[in-house]
Design an enzyme around this catalytic site. Structure first.
Site, short mmCIF file in Angstrom:
data_model
loop_
_atom_site.label_atom_id
_atom_site.label_comp_id
_atom_site.label_asym_id
_atom_site.label_seq_id
_atom_site.Cartn_x
_atom_site.Cartn_y
_atom_site.Cartn_z
N CYS A 206 -38.55 -12.98 -18.11
CA CYS A 206 -39.43 -14.18 -18.90
C CYS A 206 -39.30 -13.87 -20.44
CB CYS A 206 -40.60 -14.66 -18.18
SG CYS A 206 -41.58 -15.98 -19.30
N CYS A 209 -42.48 -15.05 -22.19
CA CYS A 209 -43.78 -14.10 -21.89
C CYS A 209 -43.70 -12.86 -22.60
CB CYS A 209 -43.70 -14.18 -20.39
SG CYS A 209 -43.56 -15.48 -19.47
N ASP A 210 -42.46 -12.25 -22.70
CA ASP A 210 -42.41 -10.75 -23.19
C ASP A 210 -41.45 -10.34 -24.08
OD1 ASP A 210 -43.95 -10.33 -20.56
OD2 ASP A 210 -42.00 -10.10 -19.47
#
Length: 389
Positions: A206, A209-210
């Site tokens: 992701c 997200c990261d």
């Protein structure tokens, strides 16, 4: 995420979250990755996400919940929920506060994709971030506080032909006047041992997200569709360079995304290239690559790898009952309602666009409110029908 039987591969876009970062509880305390849960990536069997098993670790203050199904006949409830990620647990919280006595079939690996996320920094209310397992433990504790019951088993089969709706898990029957389906979706992976071992240590699925954790790093993305190209372009906001690997000569992505990717000076595209190994002990250090045309191999130093080869919604057990799109995702008909009155849909099992914990939680809230209102309407109708006789 809940594991459902008879899974089949279905190409999609969704991706779970994980990072290679962990934080200490304070300036002096040691870091507690995964909130004290040890993740065994070497487990065998049919567990979702490559056979991940949770075992209790020191500091958790107890053990992972174990299934406690009733053996005295069917378990009955007003709201039956399948799935225990953000969508399912939020639905449970709202349903329990409405005195609907929800029962959650949580899956044998309860908690959803966030159980594999070390740092969650984009969920509101946690300015310093929170570890994924800890966040899900708070979700579950809040649902239990209001009386939600749980069983940590996988659903074997369903019967949605009439109310009460019925589900079976390990031989026990569960009946609900309404049903909320929040079974989530499972990422597709390369199925490399090294990839599994380094999840959360530089291997992610992701970018949203990261990506932040890879600022000023050189990283890689693997995939050939729009999702891979979207992630590659997004990651250039942080990385010094992004390498996009695809095992074929051509891409499945749309022309506009292909043009955008080739036109980005921070992206280098490698076609006809397979990743055969993720190199590293404690973190990602390099990729071992094979040329799909001549079989030659090389090693490329890299700091992180993002997998973007698709996703499989956990809908196999629902096949034939609810409508799905061409990728297997459930299709809500009105708000969260399915085509079967009294059956509602929430979370990533129907969402291949946003794929975030907060949107899944919002879906769970909506589904619980829709279920509550539907029960009120049905109850009023049944009362009126009885009075008419």
């Amino acid at each position: 995420m809940v594991q459902l039987r008879r899974q089949t591969d279905c190409d999609g876009d969704d991706r779970p979250t994980m990072t290679d970062q962990t934080k200490p509880d304070n300036g002096n305390a040691p870091a507690r990755p995964f909130a004290g849960l040890k993740i065994d990536f070497g487990a065998s069997g049919g567990a979702p996400l490559g056979g991940i098993a949770m075992v209790p670790a020191a500091g958790l203050g107890g053990s992972v919940p174990t299934p406690t199904p009733s053996t005295d006949g069917p378990v009955e409830t007003k709201v039956l929920i399948i799935g225990s990620g953000p969508a399912g647990l939020t639905a449970a919280i709202y349903a329990a506060r409405a005195n609907l006595e929800p029962f959650v079939i949580a899956g044998s690996t309860p908690g959803g994709q966030l159980m594999l996320t070390s740092d969650v920094e984009n969920y509101p209310g946690f300015p310093d971030g929170i570890e994924g397992p800890e966040l899900m433990a708070k979700f579950r504790a809040q649902a239990e506080r209001f009386g939600t019951r749980f069983v940590d088993l996988d659903v074997d089969r369903l019967d949605l032909s009439a109310r009460p709706f019925r589900a079976w898990a390990r031989g026990v029957e569960y009946r609900g006047e309404t049903l909320i389906v929040a079974t989530g979706a499972s990422a597709l992976w390369l199925n490399l041992e090294s990839e599994q071992r380094l999840r959360g240590r530089g291997v992610s699925a992701c970018a949203t997200c990261d990506g932040f954790f890879f600022r000023d790093r050189e990283i890689a993305v693997v995939g050939g569709g729009d999702a891979a190209m979207e992630e590659s372009n997004y990651l250039t906001r942080f990385a010094t360079k992004v390498h996009l690997f695809h095992r074929r000569d051509g891409f499945r992505a749309s022309k506009i995304m292909i043009d955008r990717t080739y036109g980005n000076p921070k992206i280098e595209v490698h076609t006809n290239t397979e990743i055969t190994e993720v190199v590293g002990d404690a973190k990602v250090e390099a990729l071992r690559l094979r040329d799909a045309r001549d079989g030659s191999e090389r090693t490329m130093p890299i700091d992180g790898l993002f997998i973007a080869i698709g996703h499989r919604p956990n809908t196999d057990v629902l096949r034939g009952w609810l409508d799905t799109d061409e990728k297997g995702y459930l299709i809500p008909h009105e708000h969260t309602a399915s085509r079967i009155p009294g059956v509602f849909i929430a979370g990533d099992v129907a969402d291949h666009r946003y794929r975030q914990a907060i949107t899944a939680a919002g879906d769970g809230c909506r589904a619980a409110i829709d279920a509550e209102r539907w029960l009120e309407e049905v109850g009023a109708s049944e009362t009126a029908a009885t009075a008419g006789h």
